[in-house]
Design a protein around this motif. Structure first.
Motif, PDB file in Angstrom:
ATOM      1  N   LYS A   1      -3.919  -6.046   8.200  1.00  0.00           N
ATOM      2  CA  LYS A   1      -2.605  -6.451   7.723  1.00  0.00           C
ATOM      3  C   LYS A   1      -2.695  -7.081   6.346  1.00  0.00           C
ATOM      4  O   LYS A   1      -1.834  -6.878   5.515  1.00  0.00           O
TER       5      LYS A   1
ATOM      6  N   PHE B   1      -0.508  -6.281   3.122  1.00  0.00           N
ATOM      7  CA  PHE B   1       0.262  -7.328   2.465  1.00  0.00           C
ATOM      8  C   PHE B   1      -0.089  -7.398   0.977  1.00  0.00           C
ATOM      9  O   PHE B   1       0.797  -7.446   0.124  1.00  0.00           O
ATOM     10  N   ASP B   2      -1.394  -7.418   0.656  1.00  0.00           N
ATOM     11  CA  ASP B   2      -1.810  -7.497  -0.745  1.00  0.00           C
ATOM     12  C   ASP B   2      -1.288  -6.312  -1.546  1.00  0.00           C
ATOM     13  O   ASP B   2      -0.835  -6.460  -2.672  1.00  0.00           O
TER      14      ASP B   2
ATOM     15  N   VAL C   1       1.404  -4.411  -0.891  1.00  0.00           N
ATOM     16  CA  VAL C   1       2.853  -4.530  -1.057  1.00  0.00           C
ATOM     17  C   VAL C   1       3.176  -5.607  -2.080  1.00  0.00           C
ATOM     18  O   VAL C   1       4.021  -5.416  -2.963  1.00  0.00           O
ATOM     19  N   LYS C   2       2.488  -6.735  -1.991  1.00  0.00           N
ATOM     20  CA  LYS C   2       2.720  -7.837  -2.937  1.00  0.00           C
ATOM     21  C   LYS C   2       2.451  -7.385  -4.372  1.00  0.00           C
ATOM     22  O   LYS C   2       3.240  -7.651  -5.281  1.00  0.00           O
ATOM     23  N   ASN C   3       1.354  -6.696  -4.581  1.00  0.00           N
ATOM     24  CA  ASN C   3       1.018  -6.204  -5.929  1.00  0.00           C
ATOM     25  C   ASN C   3       2.073  -5.232  -6.441  1.00  0.00           C
ATOM     26  O   ASN C   3       2.453  -5.272  -7.622  1.00  0.00           O
ATOM     27  N   GLU C   4       2.539  -4.350  -5.558  1.00  0.00           N
ATOM     28  CA  GLU C   4       3.554  -3.387  -5.970  1.00  0.00           C
ATOM     29  C   GLU C   4       4.873  -4.095  -6.310  1.00  0.00           C
ATOM     30  O   GLU C   4       5.545  -3.746  -7.274  1.00  0.00           O
ATOM     31  N   LEU C   5       5.232  -5.110  -5.518  1.00  0.00           N
ATOM     32  CA  LEU C   5       6.456  -5.862  -5.794  1.00  0.00           C
ATOM     33  C   LEU C   5       6.344  -6.625  -7.115  1.00  0.00           C
ATOM     34  O   LEU C   5       7.310  -6.688  -7.882  1.00  0.00           O
ATOM     35  N   GLU C   6       5.172  -7.171  -7.377  1.00  0.00           N
ATOM     36  CA  GLU C   6       4.962  -7.875  -8.648  1.00  0.00           C
ATOM     37  C   GLU C   6       5.113  -6.918  -9.829  1.00  0.00           C
ATOM     38  O   GLU C   6       5.670  -7.282 -10.858  1.00  0.00           O
ATOM     39  N   LYS C   7       4.630  -5.705  -9.675  1.00  0.00           N
ATOM     40  CA  LYS C   7       4.801  -4.706 -10.739  1.00  0.00           C
ATOM     41  C   LYS C   7       6.276  -4.441 -10.981  1.00  0.00           C
ATOM     42  O   LYS C   7       6.720  -4.357 -12.134  1.00  0.00           O
TER      43      LYS C   7
ATOM     44  N   GLU D   1       8.798  -6.413 -10.355  1.00  0.00           N
ATOM     45  CA  GLU D   1       9.399  -7.592 -10.976  1.00  0.00           C
ATOM     46  C   GLU D   1       9.135  -7.629 -12.475  1.00  0.00           C
ATOM     47  O   GLU D   1       9.967  -8.095 -13.249  1.00  0.00           O
TER      48      GLU D   1
END
Length: 129
Positions: A77, A81-82, A84-90, A92
């Motif tokens: 997991k 999570f990492d 998804v987080k990285n993709e969301l940061e991109k 943003e």
């Protein structure tokens, strides 16, 4: 480099072979061919005896590899999570997302759902033991 893919990642063995890793075996396919690899203990012994790197999301297998100084690629997991987080940061930052492996959104979602259902199934098995 010899690789053993845990049974919840059926199909990953074929993708690794296509990527140039030619010594890859799948626990599921080994079981289907008659190997007795139903338990974590058996899977770890098989990987150790055949000098293989185990790819798994099973926490017990990961711990077993660590305790016995065996190479292991742990998928879990936290990895999802990492990612998804990285993709969301991109997003943003306004950086366009590019699929590095050429996967379509449907393929990524399908893979994620397989991981999710495998984890849920595995947790159900452990809870009923």
């Amino acid at each position: 480099m010899k690789i053993l893919v845990d049974e919840m990642y059926d199909g990953l063995d074929e993708k690794l072979i296509e990527a140039g890793y030619f010594e890859v075996q799948s626990v599921k396919k080994l079981i289907n061919s008659g190997k007795k690899l139903q338990s974590d203990f058996s899977v770890l012994n098989y990987a150790r005896d055949n000098e293989m790197i185990l790819i798994t999301a099973d926490v017990e297998n990961k711990k077993g590899c660590e305790e016995n100084n065996m190479p292991c690629v742990a998928i879990g997991k936290i990895n999802v999570f990492d990612f998804v987080k990285n993709e969301l940061e991109k997003l943003e930052k306004g950086i366009p997302l590019e699929s590095s492996d050429g996967s379509t959104d449907d393929e990524v979602l399908d893979a994620f759902n397989k991981i999710k259902s495998g984890e849920a199934s595995r947790m159900g098995q452990k809870g009923s033991s």
